[in-house]
Design a protein around this motif. Structure first.
Motif, mmCIF file in Angstrom:
data_model
loop_
_atom_site.group_PDB
_atom_site.id
_atom_site.type_symbol
_atom_site.label_atom_id
_atom_site.label_comp_id
_atom_site.label_asym_id
_atom_site.label_seq_id
_atom_site.Cartn_x
_atom_site.Cartn_y
_atom_site.Cartn_z
ATOM 1 N N ILE A 1 3.951 -17.107 28.895
ATOM 2 C CA ILE A 1 3.621 -16.763 27.527
ATOM 3 C C ILE A 1 2.171 -16.318 27.549
ATOM 4 O O ILE A 1 1.277 -17.078 27.920
ATOM 5 N N ILE A 2 1.964 -15.077 27.190
ATOM 6 C CA ILE A 2 0.623 -14.526 27.186
ATOM 7 C C ILE A 2 0.173 -14.457 25.736
ATOM 8 O O ILE A 2 0.803 -13.797 24.915
ATOM 9 N N ARG A 3 -0.897 -15.136 25.448
ATOM 10 C CA ARG A 3 -1.409 -15.170 24.090
ATOM 11 C C ARG A 3 -2.735 -14.420 24.054
ATOM 12 O O ARG A 3 -3.596 -14.637 24.895
ATOM 13 N N THR A 4 -2.886 -13.574 23.059
ATOM 14 C CA THR A 4 -4.139 -12.841 22.907
ATOM 15 C C THR A 4 -4.597 -12.919 21.469
ATOM 16 O O THR A 4 -3.808 -13.169 20.560
ATOM 17 N N GLY A 5 -5.866 -12.702 21.257
ATOM 18 C CA GLY A 5 -6.412 -12.695 19.906
ATOM 19 C C GLY A 5 -6.224 -14.030 19.223
ATOM 20 O O GLY A 5 -6.438 -15.084 19.797
ATOM 21 N N LYS A 6 -5.818 -14.001 17.962
ATOM 22 C CA LYS A 6 -5.640 -15.211 17.180
ATOM 23 C C LYS A 6 -4.374 -15.967 17.563
ATOM 24 O O LYS A 6 -4.191 -17.103 17.165
ATOM 25 N N GLU B 1 -3.707 -17.169 20.321
ATOM 26 C CA GLU B 1 -4.001 -18.251 21.255
ATOM 27 C C GLU B 1 -4.204 -19.590 20.558
ATOM 28 O O GLU B 1 -4.122 -20.639 21.181
ATOM 29 N N ASP B 2 -4.431 -19.565 19.244
ATOM 30 C CA ASP B 2 -4.587 -20.797 18.492
ATOM 31 C C ASP B 2 -3.238 -21.392 18.087
ATOM 32 O O ASP B 2 -3.173 -22.519 17.605
ATOM 33 N N LEU B 3 -2.159 -20.624 18.261
ATOM 34 C CA LEU B 3 -0.832 -21.084 17.850
ATOM 35 C C LEU B 3 -0.201 -21.970 18.913
ATOM 36 O O LEU B 3 -0.409 -21.764 20.106
ATOM 37 N N THR B 4 0.615 -22.912 18.454
ATOM 38 C CA THR B 4 1.409 -23.709 19.397
ATOM 39 C C THR B 4 2.610 -22.876 19.807
ATOM 40 O O THR B 4 2.892 -21.832 19.216
ATOM 41 N N THR B 5 3.330 -23.338 20.805
ATOM 42 C CA THR B 5 4.515 -22.611 21.267
ATOM 43 C C THR B 5 5.530 -22.462 20.142
ATOM 44 O O THR B 5 6.116 -21.390 19.963
#
Length: 192
Positions: free
Chosen positions: A118-123, A125-129
């Motif tokens: 799971i690649i998270r970018t920007g905002k 990255e603050d979210l849970t799965t």
């Protein structure tokens, strides 16, 4: 004049180089290495691969290519057995890391491991799965008309009629989300 009935040594060398060095050398470089003059090697390389001009050379190149593909063909069985050999050799040399890596590679090839990223970018990255999955479902719901072959004109009309500001565009409850597009068209088509 007629077509030659036998390949010359130079033609055989060119064909061998062309197949052995495929991806590493150009046909022109192979022709030069086979003994053709530098100033005409490009033309010779092109002509030698033309079945109308040199059918025997083209046939020989095809036979060599088939041979190489059979020799270096990767099948599930050969891949697994080769990894097992590497693992066993690593064990004998007490190279435990290499042995473990070979065994893990065998497991991956057999489908025993599933890699998830799971690649998270920007905002995001603050979210849970769970929040991320919820957001992805919302995006799929929002864009389902595009995914379900809705005409461009219908989508354009929806975009024109939707609110322009960020606060207005965010649905305040479930009913406003479902009113932004029709749910009657193939519900949950993406969940298979």
């Amino acid at each position: 004049m007629g077509l030659p009935k036998k390949l010359t040594e130079q033609q055989i060398k060119f064909a061998n180089l062309l197949i052995c060095e495929e991806g590493r050398k150009t046909a022109t470089q192979c022709a030069i290495e086979a003994g053709y003059a530098k100033d005409s090697a490009r033309q010779h390389a092109s002509k030698l691969q033309n079945p109308k001009l040199y059918p025997l050379v083209v046939q020989y190149i095809g036979e060599l290519r088939d041979e190489w593909q059979k020799k270096y063909d990767v099948t599930f069985g050969t891949h697994i057995s080769e990894l097992a050999k590497l693992r066993d050799e690593a064990r004998e040399k007490k190279a435990w890391s290499a042995a473990v890596n070979a065994e893990v590679a065998r497991g991956k090839a057999a489908g025993l491991y599933i890699e998830q990223k799971i690649i998270r970018t920007g905002k995001l990255e603050d979210l849970t799965t769970e929040e991320l999955e919820s957001r992805m479902k919302q995006i799929i719901d929002d864009y389902s008309p595009i995914l379900e072959d809705v005409s461009f004109e219908e989508i354009k009309d929806q975009v024109k009629s939707s609110p322009q500001t960020k606060k207005e565009s965010e649905p305040s409850n479930e009913s406003s989300l479902s009113s932004s597009h029709t749910k009657s068209e193939k519900p949950n088509a993406q969940k298979k």
